[in-house]
Design a protein around this motif. Structure first.
Motif, short mmCIF file in Angstrom:
data_model
loop_
_atom_site.label_atom_id
_atom_site.label_comp_id
_atom_site.label_asym_id
_atom_site.label_seq_id
_atom_site.Cartn_x
_atom_site.Cartn_y
_atom_site.Cartn_z
N HIS A 212 1.02 -1.30 0.09
CA HIS A 212 -0.08 0.08 0.02
C HIS A 212 0.83 1.31 -0.09
CE1 HIS A 212 -3.53 2.60 0.37
NE2 HIS A 212 -2.96 2.94 1.51
N HIS B 235 0.88 5.18 -1.87
CA HIS B 235 0.34 6.42 -2.66
C HIS B 235 1.44 7.09 -3.29
CE1 HIS B 235 -3.87 6.46 -1.04
NE2 HIS B 235 -3.29 5.89 0.10
N GLN C 262 1.81 10.79 -3.39
CA GLN C 262 1.77 11.57 -2.33
C GLN C 262 3.39 11.57 -1.75
OE1 GLN C 262 -0.92 9.74 0.80
NE2 GLN C 262 -2.41 9.92 -0.66
N LEU D 228 -7.60 12.28 9.66
CA LEU D 228 -7.59 11.83 8.30
C LEU D 228 -8.44 12.66 7.31
CD1 LEU D 228 -6.90 9.40 6.40
CD2 LEU D 228 -9.09 8.40 7.02
N TRP E 37 -6.82 16.03 6.57
CA TRP E 37 -5.45 15.77 6.01
C TRP E 37 -5.85 15.52 4.47
CZ3 TRP E 37 -3.85 10.88 3.69
CH2 TRP E 37 -2.57 10.57 3.34
N LEU E 38 -6.94 14.73 4.08
CA LEU E 38 -7.18 14.57 2.76
C LEU E 38 -7.57 15.69 2.25
CD1 LEU E 38 -9.38 11.36 3.15
CD2 LEU E 38 -7.07 11.40 2.04
N THR F 89 -3.76 16.49 0.91
CA THR F 89 -3.32 15.50 0.20
C THR F 89 -4.09 15.90 -1.33
OG1 THR F 89 -3.42 14.13 1.85
CG2 THR F 89 -3.81 12.94 -0.06
N ARG G 75 -11.10 5.09 -4.14
CA ARG G 75 -10.35 5.48 -3.11
C ARG G 75 -10.47 4.87 -1.83
NH1 ARG G 75 -7.26 10.34 -3.36
NH2 ARG G 75 -5.85 10.08 -1.61
N PHE G 76 -11.93 5.08 -1.62
CA PHE G 76 -12.59 4.39 -0.29
C PHE G 76 -13.97 4.65 -0.51
CE2 PHE G 76 -11.68 7.54 3.45
CZ PHE G 76 -12.18 8.71 2.56
N HIS H 169 -9.14 1.34 0.55
CA HIS H 169 -9.06 1.28 2.02
C HIS H 169 -10.24 0.98 2.54
CE1 HIS H 169 -6.38 4.76 0.40
NE2 HIS H 169 -5.60 4.51 1.46
N GLU I 165 -10.64 2.09 8.14
CA GLU I 165 -9.04 2.75 8.51
C GLU I 165 -9.12 3.38 9.74
OE1 GLU I 165 -7.43 5.44 5.67
OE2 GLU I 165 -9.16 5.36 4.49
N HIS J 233 -5.18 -0.90 5.54
CA HIS J 233 -5.52 -0.81 7.15
C HIS J 233 -6.36 -1.65 7.74
CE1 HIS J 233 -3.50 2.82 5.79
NE2 HIS J 233 -4.55 3.35 5.07
N PHE K 132 1.35 4.56 9.31
CA PHE K 132 0.21 5.45 9.18
C PHE K 132 -0.87 5.14 10.38
CE2 PHE K 132 -4.36 5.00 8.25
CZ PHE K 132 -4.79 6.37 7.88
N ASP L 284 2.30 3.03 2.91
CA ASP L 284 1.02 4.21 2.95
C ASP L 284 2.01 5.55 2.89
OD1 ASP L 284 -1.02 5.34 2.58
OD2 ASP L 284 -1.72 5.11 4.66
N1 GUN Z 1 -8.38 7.13 2.82
C1 GUN Z 1 -8.49 7.79 1.67
N2 GUN Z 1 -7.61 8.26 1.03
C2 GUN Z 1 -6.63 8.07 1.65
C3 GUN Z 1 -5.14 8.36 1.44
O1 GUN Z 1 -4.68 8.88 0.69
N3 GUN Z 1 -4.53 7.64 2.43
C4 GUN Z 1 -4.73 6.89 3.38
N4 GUN Z 1 -3.96 6.24 4.03
N5 GUN Z 1 -6.22 6.67 3.75
C5 GUN Z 1 -7.04 7.08 2.61
#
Ligand code: GUN
Ligand code: FE
Length: 454
Positions: A78, A80, A83, A95, A98-99, A103, A214-215, A241, A244, A278, A303, A329
């Motif tokens: 895993h 990215h 990133q 999270l 952060w996204l 991100t 993505r998730f 994901h 997580e 995760h 992570f 990650d």
């Molecule tokens: N969940 C959705 N996007 C991400 C990502 O970029 N990294 C991680 N670790 N979790 C995510």
């Protein structure tokens, strides 16, 4: 056909069974023309000396020195790729923040192919130099940039599994970074699968397209179902994901009225080539779904320290027969090295076992019997990665691909010493895992081909 025949003589380590270290001293490993391990011949075998002579005469014998040891290449399940510029940055936010704030603005830049090429070239080189011979990469929503990553890995000799990321829900994603529509997300995913599959036919170490929501929170139901159908139609890997962190786990439960695992399974995303990053919050019923479908967890211990609000019980999941690989990650994890991931996996498991809150009595502080050993963590990065990706990688064994890292314990900049006291091969192995850094990684081979040399 590919002319990769050669042989290596040296001492190697691997774990053919989870957590069980095996080593052979001065073994002869012969590699066939396709870069696959043909035979492992021990020093007391009658064929040993004649074969060594044969490969020597052909000029294709590699002899490790007394200070060099062979390990399987590591498998990052895993990471990215996009990133990579952000590694070590913005690890203080939760999270979702952060996204959205860090991100997504970075990932949006990959509509610039030159930027993608610069970052991806550097990342693939960095990973190879750290012994990572196979990586399961998240790209971005951009099909072209993600294809660039495939080409760069192919050219540099790394085995890569890459996805064009799908984030189609206009309610959940910013306008500056999302798929134009559900239909275009599915169409581009299908084109990406076809293009990477065609390109991969000539790539000996293998490059593979991956179906990649993505998730759940960033995708519509229609996209998740459509991606499940594409994975089935083309028999591809799937990577996303799952459960997580507390927010994401609760959010998907509220949306679907079932766990993230059950939802992703019901969308057709759980198969034996599926890897769920995760999965910290999965319950025992979810774990049974993983096990039944041979779907793997990508454990990302670094992570988890920052974003997962928990420590995943790896020992328990292994007891429930769940396949587990290891992931860096990047950049939710800061380190591109799975050596760091291995150490953190062990340390986190010890904290889970002992607990953390000193206001509680010792007997109530932790989750008993949760620790994993350094050998088990190494298994996750090798054997576990091969199982997760359903590929013959991660072991030094006949029929497995010749993916190796040569570790020099006497590298000038970082000698790993036993001082005559700790010189058993098991001790040398443990010291390598705890103390080696990139300067000890002398050479890296993928599919029998030298892809990195210090
Ligand atoms: N969940 C959705 N996007 C991400 C990502 O970029 N990294 C991680 N670790 N979790 C995510
Ligand atoms: Fe991730």
């Amino acid at each position: 056909m590919f002319g990769l025949e050669k042989a290596i003589v040296g001492t190697f380590f691997h774990t053919p069974v989870y957590g069980r270290l095996e080593y052979q001293k001065d073994a002869l490993i012969t590699i066939n023309q396709d870069g696959v391990i043909d035979r492992i011949v021990q020093a007391d075998d009658g064929d040993y000396l004649p074969l060594i002579q044969l490969f020597e005469e052909r000029g294709t014998l590699i002899r490790l020195t007394d200070n060099q040891y062979l390990l399987p290449g590591f498998i990052d399940t895993h990471i990215h790729a996009a990133q990579w510029p952000q590694a070590g940055i913005a690890l203080d936010a939760p999270l979702d923040v952060w996204l959205n704030e860090h991100t997504f603005p970075l990932e949006a830049k990959y509509n610039d192919i030159d930027f993608a090429k610069e970052v991806y070239t550097d990342l693939v080189k960095t990973l190879l130099a750290r012994g990572t011979t196979t990586a399961l990469y998240f790209g971005t929503i951009h099909k072209e940039a993600s294809f660039e990553l495939v080409k760069i890995a192919a050219e540099k000799g790394q085995r890569a599994l890459v996805g064009k990321v799908v984030m189609d829900d206009p309610q959940a994603n910013p306008d500056f970074y999302r798929d134009a529509s559900t239909a275009s997300a599915l169409k581009e995913t299908e084109e990406f699968i076809q293009e990477v599959t065609a390109f991969g036919k000539d790539v000996i170490q293998g490059v593979y397209p991956v179906v990649m929501p993505r998730f759940a929170p960033s995708c519509t139901d229609e996209a998740l179902a459509g991606l499940g159908a594409l994975a089935k139609k083309y028999d591809t890997h799937v990577h996303t994901h799952c459960s997580e962190g507390q927010w994401e786990h609760d959010f998907t439960y509220d949306r679907f009225g079932k766990t993230d695992t059950e939802a992703l399974r019901d969308f057709g995303l759980f198969g034996k080539k599926s890897v769920m990053a995760h999965s910290n919050f999965i319950n025992d019923n979810d774990a049974a779904i993983f096990s039944e479908n041979q779907t793997a967890v990508a454990h990302c211990p670094i992570f988890n320290v920052y974003f997962a609000n928990s420590i995943i019980p790896i020992k328990h999941l292994k007891e429930l027969n769940v396949q587990v690989g290891l992931g860096t990650d990047i950049s939710g994890g800061f380190s591109p090295s799975l050596y760091d991931g291995i150490k953190q996996a062990v340390m986190s498991s010890r904290q889970l076992e002992d607990g953390v809150d000193t206001r509680l009595p010792q007997t109530e502080r932790g989750v008993p019997d949760s620790r994993i050993s350094i050998v088990e963590a190494f298994s996750l990065a090798t054997l576990g990665g091969g199982e997760a990706l359903d590929l013959p990688i991660g072991l030094i064994k006949e029929g497995y691909t010749a993916d190796f890292q040569v570790i020099d314990t006497k590298a000038k900049e970082n000698p790993i010493q036993g001082f005559g006291v700790f010189e058993d091969l098991e001790q040398i192995f443990e010291k390598i895992l705890y103390l080696a850094n990139p300067v000890n990684i002398q050479q890296v081979y993928v599919q029998g081909k030298l892809v990195f040399e210090k």
